[in-house]
Design a protein around this motif. Structure first.
Motif, PDB file in Angstrom:
ATOM      1  N   THR A  21       0.843  -1.194   0.000  1.00 48.00           N
ATOM      2  CA  THR A  21       0.000   0.000   0.000  1.00 48.00           C
ATOM      3  C   THR A  21       0.877   1.242   0.000  1.00 48.00           C
ATOM      4  N   ARG A  22       0.298   2.328  -0.418  1.00 50.05           N
ATOM      5  CA  ARG A  22       1.020   3.613  -0.489  1.00 50.05           C
ATOM      6  C   ARG A  22       1.668   3.937   0.845  1.00 50.05           C
ATOM      7  N   GLY A  23       2.872   4.436   0.803  1.00 49.27           N
ATOM      8  CA  GLY A  23       3.572   4.830   2.012  1.00 49.27           C
ATOM      9  C   GLY A  23       4.464   3.745   2.591  1.00 49.27           C
ATOM     10  N   GLN A  24       4.211   2.498   2.205  1.00 46.17           N
ATOM     11  CA  GLN A  24       5.057   1.420   2.715  1.00 46.17           C
ATOM     12  C   GLN A  24       6.394   1.405   1.984  1.00 46.17           C
ATOM     13  N   GLN A  25       7.278   0.541   2.453  1.00 48.05           N
ATOM     14  CA  GLN A  25       8.537   0.367   1.738  1.00 48.05           C
ATOM     15  C   GLN A  25       8.672  -1.102   1.325  1.00 48.05           C
ATOM     16  N   VAL A  26       9.555  -1.348   0.363  1.00 48.96           N
ATOM     17  CA  VAL A  26       9.699  -2.694  -0.152  1.00 48.96           C
ATOM     18  C   VAL A  26      11.171  -2.970  -0.487  1.00 48.96           C
ATOM     19  N   THR A  27      11.580  -4.214  -0.305  1.00 54.41           N
ATOM     20  CA  THR A  27      12.939  -4.634  -0.673  1.00 54.41           C
ATOM     21  C   THR A  27      12.843  -5.812  -1.629  1.00 54.41           C
ATOM     22  N   LEU A  28      13.516  -5.680  -2.760  1.00 55.36           N
ATOM     23  CA  LEU A  28      13.543  -6.730  -3.771  1.00 55.36           C
ATOM     24  C   LEU A  28      14.953  -7.309  -3.840  1.00 55.36           C
ATOM     25  N   SER A  29      15.040  -8.600  -4.139  1.00 56.57           N
ATOM     26  CA  SER A  29      16.327  -9.264  -4.133  1.00 56.57           C
ATOM     27  C   SER A  29      16.661  -9.865  -5.496  1.00 56.57           C
ATOM     28  N   CYS A  30      17.934  -9.872  -5.824  1.00 52.84           N
ATOM     29  CA  CYS A  30      18.401 -10.409  -7.104  1.00 52.84           C
ATOM     30  C   CYS A  30      19.683 -11.198  -6.896  1.00 52.84           C
ATOM     31  N   SER A  31      19.712 -12.430  -7.408  1.00 50.66           N
ATOM     32  CA  SER A  31      20.938 -13.229  -7.392  1.00 50.66           C
ATOM     33  C   SER A  31      21.414 -13.399  -8.820  1.00 50.66           C
ATOM     34  N   PRO A  32      22.612 -12.900  -9.135  1.00 48.45           N
ATOM     35  CA  PRO A  32      23.088 -12.956 -10.522  1.00 48.45           C
ATOM     36  C   PRO A  32      23.546 -14.359 -10.898  1.00 48.45           C
ATOM     37  N   ILE A  33      23.816 -14.535 -12.173  1.00 47.73           N
ATOM     38  CA  ILE A  33      24.413 -15.765 -12.659  1.00 47.73           C
ATOM     39  C   ILE A  33      25.774 -15.937 -11.976  1.00 47.73           C
ATOM     40  N   SER A  34      26.091 -17.155 -11.599  1.00 47.84           N
ATOM     41  CA  SER A  34      27.348 -17.419 -10.912  1.00 47.84           C
ATOM     42  C   SER A  34      28.534 -16.891 -11.725  1.00 47.84           C
TER      43      SER A  34
END
Lengths: 114, 111
Positions: A14-27
């Motif tokens: 919802t508006r006002g919240q925060q979010v963290t996204l994660s990414c694991s690259p190719i080895s």
């Protein structure tokens, strides 16, 4: 070799919240780039990390930030979410981060902001 | 500045040939990428051109003319699974791994 992985795949906030996204690259890949994709604006560059350093930043407000860890995994954070932040967030990895390197994309995180 | 233009939509018939054009303006040139993106999926790499001419990879070929700021992607023997968006992208000069993308061309293949 496993491809680029991103978690979570879907998020509703919802508006006002925060979010963290994660990414694991190719080895073995040391460069990670983040892009935002929306129907109106297409694919737009957010930032790029190499060896834990942000080398490049796109035209996004300071609410968008990221970091890279020593194992090349990367996270991006969006604070104080707005409706317009609803998008597909893609990360891409490349071997050495030079301009002629091919970038390989992960499946993306689809963020919906209500 | 940098700009990449592509047609928004194209339609073609199964078994036919289609050419998707891309024109670009970049302050420096470090090659041109083509990606394919099926709806709801990640872009997948198709080709990279840095020298003038045609490069062929199976049913897909990509052409570059640096003097004209022009590239095209040629798809032969079209199949239904080729229905997707095709994205033209160029590295930003001095921008390490930063790519600027065209809006993408949505290709619909009909039987």
């Amino acid at each position: 070799k496993a491809g680029v992985t991103q978690t979570p795949r879907y998020l509703i906030k919802t508006r006002g919240q925060q979010v963290t996204l994660s990414c694991s690259p190719i080895s073995g890949h040391r460069s990670v780039s983040w892009y935002q994709q929306t129907p109106g604006q297409g694919l737009q560059f957010l930032f790029e990390y190499f060896s834990e350093t942000q080398r490049n930043k796109g035209n996004f407000p300071g609410r968008f930030s990221g970091r890279q860890f020593s194992n090349s995994r990367s996270e991006m954070n969006v604070s104080t979410l707005e409706l317009g932040d609803s998008a597909l967030y893609l990360c891409a990895s490349s071997l050495s981060g030079v301009q002629t390197d091919t970038q390989y994309f992960g499946p993306g995180t689809r963020l919906t902001v209500l | 500045g940098q700009n990449i233009d592509q047609p928004t939509e194209m339609t073609a018939t199964e078994g036919a040939i289609v050419q998707i054009n891309c024109t670009y303006q970049t302050s420096g040139f470090n090659g041109l990428f083509w990606y394919q993106q099926h709806a709801g999926e990640a872009p997948t790499f198709l080709s990279y051109n840095v020298l003038d001419g045609l490069e062929e990879k199976g049913r897909f070929s990509s052409f570059l003319s640096r003097s004209k700021g022009y590239s095209y992607l040629l798809l032969k023997e079209l199949q239904m699974k080729d229905s997707a968006s095709y994205l033209c992208a160029a590295p930003v000069s001095g921008g390490y791994n930063k790519l600027i993308f065209g809006a993408g061309t949505r290709l619909a293949v009909h039987p």
